[in-house]
Design an enzyme around this catalytic site. Structure first.
Site, mmCIF file in Angstrom:
data_model
loop_
_atom_site.group_PDB
_atom_site.id
_atom_site.type_symbol
_atom_site.label_atom_id
_atom_site.label_comp_id
_atom_site.label_asym_id
_atom_site.label_seq_id
_atom_site.Cartn_x
_atom_site.Cartn_y
_atom_site.Cartn_z
ATOM 1 N N HIS A 85 0.722 -1.102 -0.143
ATOM 2 C CA HIS A 85 0.217 -0.264 -0.028
ATOM 3 C C HIS A 85 0.861 1.193 0.082
ATOM 4 C CE1 HIS A 85 -0.365 -0.271 4.650
ATOM 5 N NE2 HIS A 85 0.132 1.241 4.080
ATOM 6 N N ASP A 221 1.413 -7.583 1.975
ATOM 7 C CA ASP A 221 1.451 -6.465 1.760
ATOM 8 C C ASP A 221 2.667 -5.760 1.805
ATOM 9 O OD1 ASP A 221 0.621 -3.415 1.893
ATOM 10 O OD2 ASP A 221 -0.612 -3.156 3.835
ATOM 11 N N SER A 655 3.790 1.971 8.707
ATOM 12 C CA SER A 655 3.358 1.144 7.179
ATOM 13 C C SER A 655 5.329 0.825 6.376
ATOM 14 C CB SER A 655 2.915 1.869 6.380
ATOM 15 O OG SER A 655 1.896 1.165 6.410
HETATM 16 N N1 ARG Z 1 -4.565 0.759 7.669
HETATM 17 C C1 ARG Z 1 -3.904 0.484 7.151
HETATM 18 C C2 ARG Z 1 -2.484 1.652 7.523
HETATM 19 O O1 ARG Z 1 -3.226 2.810 8.096
HETATM 20 C C3 ARG Z 1 -3.650 -0.202 5.762
HETATM 21 C C4 ARG Z 1 -4.153 1.303 4.471
HETATM 22 C C5 ARG Z 1 -3.848 0.476 3.276
HETATM 23 N N2 ARG Z 1 -4.960 -0.543 2.721
HETATM 24 C C6 ARG Z 1 -6.794 -0.260 2.467
HETATM 25 N N3 ARG Z 1 -7.248 -0.516 2.538
HETATM 26 N N4 ARG Z 1 -6.976 1.038 2.701
HETATM 27 O O2 ARG Z 1 -2.841 2.612 6.815
HETATM 28 N N1 GLU Z 2 -1.191 1.407 7.568
HETATM 29 C C1 GLU Z 2 -0.570 1.797 8.859
HETATM 30 C C2 GLU Z 2 0.575 3.219 7.230
HETATM 31 O O1 GLU Z 2 0.437 3.533 6.568
HETATM 32 C C3 GLU Z 2 0.210 1.651 10.097
HETATM 33 C C4 GLU Z 2 -0.924 1.224 10.838
HETATM 34 C C5 GLU Z 2 -0.924 1.826 11.701
HETATM 35 O O2 GLU Z 2 -1.792 2.885 11.585
HETATM 36 O O3 GLU Z 2 -0.666 1.790 12.556
HETATM 37 O O4 GLU Z 2 1.410 3.718 8.158
#
Ligand code: ARG
Ligand code: GLU
Length: 720
Positions: A85, A221, A655
């Site tokens: 991502h 991922d 991330s």
């Molecule tokens: N929750 C994760 C982070 O904050 C992954 C975000 C990307 N993935 C998604 N399905 N939107 O950023």
């Molecule tokens: N998916 C998040 C990012 O893009 C990391 C997950 C979180 O927020 O801890 O940084």
């Protein structure tokens, strides 16, 4: 007596809050602050192995990737690893109908196939330094807040300049603990970063937004890039003559896997946390800001979804936007639930009572801190309605694509009005707008946006008092008698900003006479009204209150440190390099429910559903599963491990961060948090907060066995 018991309660609270697992620590202070605890938890390397300026250390392998993610160097030829991502934008840019790398994945089978990414940079930390004394030189207690910031800005300017003179490095001084401390960061930025590999989305995004922020998780991922440099091993603009970067250090990779209770640490760039806010702030965020933001985002997502279901083109155009809106929509829902379940507001109130009692027990403290909490309360009371309106402006007004887009013509309009503007300057602006129009309309669908508009406006009018809503919106609602569909039809049909051919016509033969077309456009007028409302009704007061809150928060931080002298305080995340450590751990999310700490390929097969986009399983992966052909990457028990959870305190920006074991070897790649723990940006709960990491063995298995790109594994340092 009463006081003594409250001090004991406060101490208990400290012990609880200071539980291992919480904290995002400053790499250069590990030796002093954290090493004993890290060792007692099982770490076998030293703080000096993690961060050193005298010898190569793990920090020389950690990168800020793009603007908001982390990546790590995993070979002595500049190969780097981050999340899928995080590399998504680059993978998408290289994709076309003929080469749809998002769908099929991408693997460079030799160096010549690695793809350049103009605009993408990665940044290494060369060293950091405590410059608190130099930054605060000339700052006195009697100074006004304005004079103080000016003095600090001046000092920082000098420090940054002196630190980089005659070098190819950059320097930045950043505030910590709300301006009680300052650190200087010297960095080196690389701008030839090429795409090396990415799995198909069915692996890299498996589970999509349905599984996002959730455990159990099965997302592969990850994506890979490589840093290229000039012949002197220095950063350089892209050139075919550039060569792979020779790093000072790269991470060894362990195939041993992790077990429950194992020590781990995460080394990366957490973006932002707010752990030391008073209860009033938490109450405002969860009570005033999050609820309308969640509701308005839900409306937007519903509109996207309706149209994405009907058309593949719209699905492709809006998938990235959908993911962006959905990500923090879901995060805010989790945050609100977590804060409630944790009784976070009550816990903060309790701490504040203790603090106030402590402050009033001494004349000097009382003078200094006595007025703090009442003042906080007053300011947050004033800020609440302002932030509520700001939330509507951002999530409602600016949730509409055409509003944001129309406003980007404001500069052309003011330059056109200004008689001193040269034709050349106008021409330049028009060329820029032509380029941005191509970008905008490639992924724009008028029907989607029209539908978003109608539902957001209806929501806004229903929930806020007219006096708080931009005048053009109030007017529209009156004229159309709250028939937002009718209004949307008329507006979208009558604006140039919703249609690529009309925009093209405006720009292709633009002359200042045509500024009338911008001025008179109903969407442009609406956009102006939204922005004007912000600039006139919100910004001035919000800036004033926030400036005072900043200085109060600085004092409060100082007070808390004095009040709890035995507590180890970590500074809030601010996109600087941090180490967070904890253990591989499971958790109990609800009564009677226990989540194991790892997932396996069996779980991917369990979730498989060819009819649901997020749960389609790659045929090649299925074949390997059926044959149990896991090579050296399978776990001892014969399973293929996919992801695992741990008690490392992480946030957005982590991330792509490496998850390292007791020996400093890479065992995972951080990519998410659990939903029950998303309140950790405001308050961490060791029982509920878990970070989610990709098991490095699944990553290598996909590269080697699934994609046949074993040559990449060969350049890594693998520890069996
Ligand atoms: N929750 C994760 C982070 O904050 C992954 C975000 C990307 N993935 C998604 N399905 N939107 O950023
Ligand atoms: N998916 C998040 C990012 O893009 C990391 C997950 C979180 O927020 O801890 O940084």
């Amino acid at each position: 007596m009463k006081k003594l018991s409250s001090i004991i309660v406060a101490t208990l609270l400290i012990v609880k809050l200071g539980f291992a697992g919480e904290g995002m620590w400053i790499p250069m202070l590990l030796e002093q602050l954290n090493e004993p605890e890290m060792k007692s938890m099982g770490m076998r390397i030293s703080a000096e192995d993690i961060y050193s300026i005298n010898k190569s250390s793990l920090k020389d392998a950690i990168l800020l990737f793009g603007r908001g993610c982390t990546a790590e160097i995993i070979s002595d030829e500049g190969l780097i690893l981050t999340n899928h991502h995080c590399g998504y934008g680059q993978i998408q840019k290289h994709s076309s109908l003929e080469h749809d790398y998002l769908t099929t994945g991408f693997w460079a089978m030799d160096r010549s196939q690695e793809l350049p990414n103009p605009g993408l940079t990665v940044t290494l930390l060369v060293r950091m330094e405590d410059v608190t004394r130099q930054t605060l030189e000339g700052v006195t207690t009697g100074m006004t807040e304005k004079a103080r910031s000016e003095k600090i800005r001046e000092n920082i300017g000098k420090l940054e300049k002196a630190a980089t003179e005659g070098t190819r490095y950059n320097a930045k001084v950043r505030a910590f603990y709300y301006g009680n401390e300052f650190y200087l960061f010297i960095t080196e930025t690389f701008n030839d970063v090429r795409l090396v590999g990415a799995p198909p989305s069915n692996i890299g995004k498996f589970g999509g937004d349905t599984d996002n922020w959730m455990w159990p998780r099965h997302t592969g991922d990850f994506s890979m890039f490589r840093i290229y440099v000039n012949k002197n091993n220095e950063p350089a603009e892209y050139s075919p003559d550039n060569v792979p970067y020779k790093p000072k250090s790269h991470l060894p990779i362990s195939l041993k896997g992790v077990d429950k209770g194992d020590f781990t640490f995460v080394f990366g760039y957490p973006g932002s946390t707010q752990e030391y806010l008073p209860s009033f702030a938490i109450d405002m965020i969860t009570g005033v800001e999050n609820p309308p933001a969640i509701r308005l985002r839900e409306k937007r997502l519903n509109a996207f979804d309706n149209f994405m279901q009907q058309s593949d083109l719209v699905r492709i155009q809006y998938s990235d936007k959908y993911a962006g809106v959905a990500n923090y929509w879901k995060k805010m829902i989790g945050e609100n639930r977590g804060i409630r379940k944790l009784d976070a507001i009550e816990k903060k109130q309790e701490l504040e009572r203790q603090f106030t009692a402590w402050a009033s027990a001494d004349a000097v403290r009382s003078e200094r801190y006595g007025g703090l909490l009442p003042r906080f309360e007053l300011l947050y009371t004033r800020l609440r309605p302002i932030n509520e309106t700001e939330t509507y402006l951002i999530e409602g007004g600016l949730g509409i694509e055409a509003v944001r887009y129309a406003y980007s013509y404001n500069q052309l309009l003011s330059k056109s009005r200004d008689k001193t503007t040269s034709d050349e300057e106008i021409g330049k602006l028009v060329t820029q707008l032509q380029a941005s129009a191509r970008n905008f309309f490639r992924n724009y669908n008028q029907s989607v946006d029209r539908s978003v508009f109608a539902s957001l406006m209806a929501d806004w009018i229903e929930h806020q008092d007219q006096s708080k809503i931009p005048s053009a919106i109030v007017q529209g609602a009156i004229v159309y008698n709250n028939d937002f569909e009718a209004w949307a039809d008329k507006l979208y049909a009558g604006s140039i900003f919703t249609d690529s051919t009309r925009i093209k016509k405006l720009l292709d033969r633009y002359s200042v006479k045509k500024m009338k077309k911008i001025e008179a456009d109903p969407m442009f007028q609406l956009a102006l009204s939204v922005y004007d409302h912000y600039f006139s009704q919100i910004q001035p007061e919000s800036q004033m209150i926030n400036a005072e809150l900043d200085s109060l928060q600085r004092l409060y931080m100082q007070g808390l440190m004095e009040f709890q002298p035995d507590r180890k305080f970590y500074p809030d995340a601010n996109s600087t390099l941090r180490v967070t450590y904890g253990k591989v751990d499971d958790y109990y999310p609800r009564d009677a429910v226990h989540y194991r700490y790892y997932t396996t390929l069996e779980g991917i097969m369990e979730k498989e559903d060819p009819a649901i986009y997020d749960y389609v399983v790659e045929p090649g992966l299925k074949q390997l599963y059926v044959k149990k052909d896991y090579g050296r990457y399978g776990a001892k028990d014969g399973t293929m491990r996919i992801a695992f959870t741990g008690s490392n305190h992480t946030t957005g920006g982590n991330s792509g961060s490496p998850v390292l074991n007791a020996d400093g070897q890479l065992v995972g790649v951080n990519f998410d948090r659990n939903w029950e723990g998303t309140m950790s940006d405001l308050m961490y709960d060791p029982d509920q907060c878990r970070n989610i990491s990709l098991d490095i063995r699944y990553c290598l298995f996909i590269i080697d066995k699934f994609a046949g790109a074993g040559h990449l594994v060969k350049e890594m340092t693998i520890i069996d």
